[in-house]
Design an enzyme around this catalytic site. Sequence first.
Site, mmCIF file in Angstrom:
data_model
loop_
_atom_site.group_PDB
_atom_site.id
_atom_site.type_symbol
_atom_site.label_atom_id
_atom_site.label_comp_id
_atom_site.label_asym_id
_atom_site.label_seq_id
_atom_site.Cartn_x
_atom_site.Cartn_y
_atom_site.Cartn_z
ATOM 1 N N PRO A 158 0.814 -1.217 0.000
ATOM 2 C CA PRO A 158 0.000 0.000 0.000
ATOM 3 C C PRO A 158 0.850 1.269 0.000
ATOM 4 O O PRO A 158 0.481 2.275 -0.620
ATOM 5 C CB PRO A 158 -0.817 -0.121 1.285
ATOM 6 C CG PRO A 158 -0.909 -1.586 1.535
ATOM 7 C CD PRO A 158 0.414 -2.129 1.108
ATOM 8 N N TYR A 159 1.985 1.236 0.694
ATOM 9 C CA TYR A 159 2.874 2.393 0.725
ATOM 10 C C TYR A 159 3.447 2.662 -0.664
ATOM 11 O O TYR A 159 3.511 3.808 -1.116
ATOM 12 C CB TYR A 159 3.993 2.150 1.734
ATOM 13 C CG TYR A 159 4.876 3.349 1.989
ATOM 14 C CD1 TYR A 159 4.465 4.366 2.834
ATOM 15 C CD2 TYR A 159 6.127 3.454 1.389
ATOM 16 C CE1 TYR A 159 5.268 5.464 3.084
ATOM 17 C CE2 TYR A 159 6.946 4.549 1.629
ATOM 18 C CZ TYR A 159 6.515 5.552 2.477
ATOM 19 O OH TYR A 159 7.314 6.642 2.708
ATOM 20 N N ILE A 160 3.857 1.607 -1.362
ATOM 21 C CA ILE A 160 4.374 1.752 -2.724
ATOM 22 C C ILE A 160 3.306 2.335 -3.639
ATOM 23 O O ILE A 160 3.564 3.264 -4.410
ATOM 24 C CB ILE A 160 4.884 0.395 -3.242
ATOM 25 C CG1 ILE A 160 6.115 -0.048 -2.451
ATOM 26 C CG2 ILE A 160 5.206 0.463 -4.733
ATOM 27 C CD1 ILE A 160 6.553 -1.472 -2.735
ATOM 28 N N LYS A 163 2.676 6.101 -2.760
ATOM 29 C CA LYS A 163 3.723 7.030 -3.153
ATOM 30 C C LYS A 163 3.826 7.156 -4.675
ATOM 31 O O LYS A 163 4.221 8.223 -5.190
ATOM 32 C CB LYS A 163 5.051 6.598 -2.538
ATOM 33 C CG LYS A 163 5.091 6.762 -1.028
ATOM 34 C CD LYS A 163 4.774 8.198 -0.585
ATOM 35 C CE LYS A 163 4.960 8.419 0.898
ATOM 36 N NZ LYS A 163 4.724 9.825 1.302
#
Length: 255
Positions: A158-160, A163
Amino acid sequence: MTQGPGSLEGKVALITGASSGIGAAAARVFAREGARVVLVARREDRLAELSAELRAGGAQASHCAGDVQISADVERAVSHAVQTYGRLDVAFNNAGAGGDVAPLHLLEDAAYDLVMDTNVRGVWNCLRHEIRAMTAHGGSIVNTSSVAGLVAPSVPAPYIAAKHAVIGLTKAAAVECAADGVRVNAIAPGLTRSEMVEDWFARVPGQQAKSMASAPQNRMAEPEEVAEAAAWLCSERASFVTGATLPVDGGRTTW
């Protein structure tokens, strides 16, 4: 990218995620460069302490507690900047969340929602209110993406995704706002000393050594090093830069 004195002289700057890490470092760097700063984060006690520190050093600084996930909170922060200092010239949208460390097929919806709502909806909320405050006179906005917005390192999916989305919003806003004299760029920090990173290292054995070896410089950035890059993009020294994503990663994305 060391700034000369006064690169943001007279500018009114709003900084989110300002209670720690890159955001707190940016507050100090922007104030040193002559900006009048408005600090935004959820932890009001930390904001009050940092604002007082900056004022004691001769800067003009105030704060407005809020959560970037909530549009009304961002609107209130932007209004505070305009009402307190008369305008908004610069914004550094830095607030973010890392989320749970697990393979994507093992993550619950709540983990995904937290990361996307903070990192993507948060930037979305900030852009809308900041752009409205800048269209009459122009300005500069910098969003914090990550090397995870350029490649897929060993961080949660989810972070990838979030961003990468920040870079997409940056490009879209840059194109839409160019005619109004508003520049919109992003930075893509690599491994940087922060609460989020220290928590990640504590939860994942061996990750610190692996991360340190992931870039040619073989070290972690200090928050001030990343803040300097944001200050440059916000200044008129970057007047012909818009829609760009600047890696500040010690060479992480070169190999």
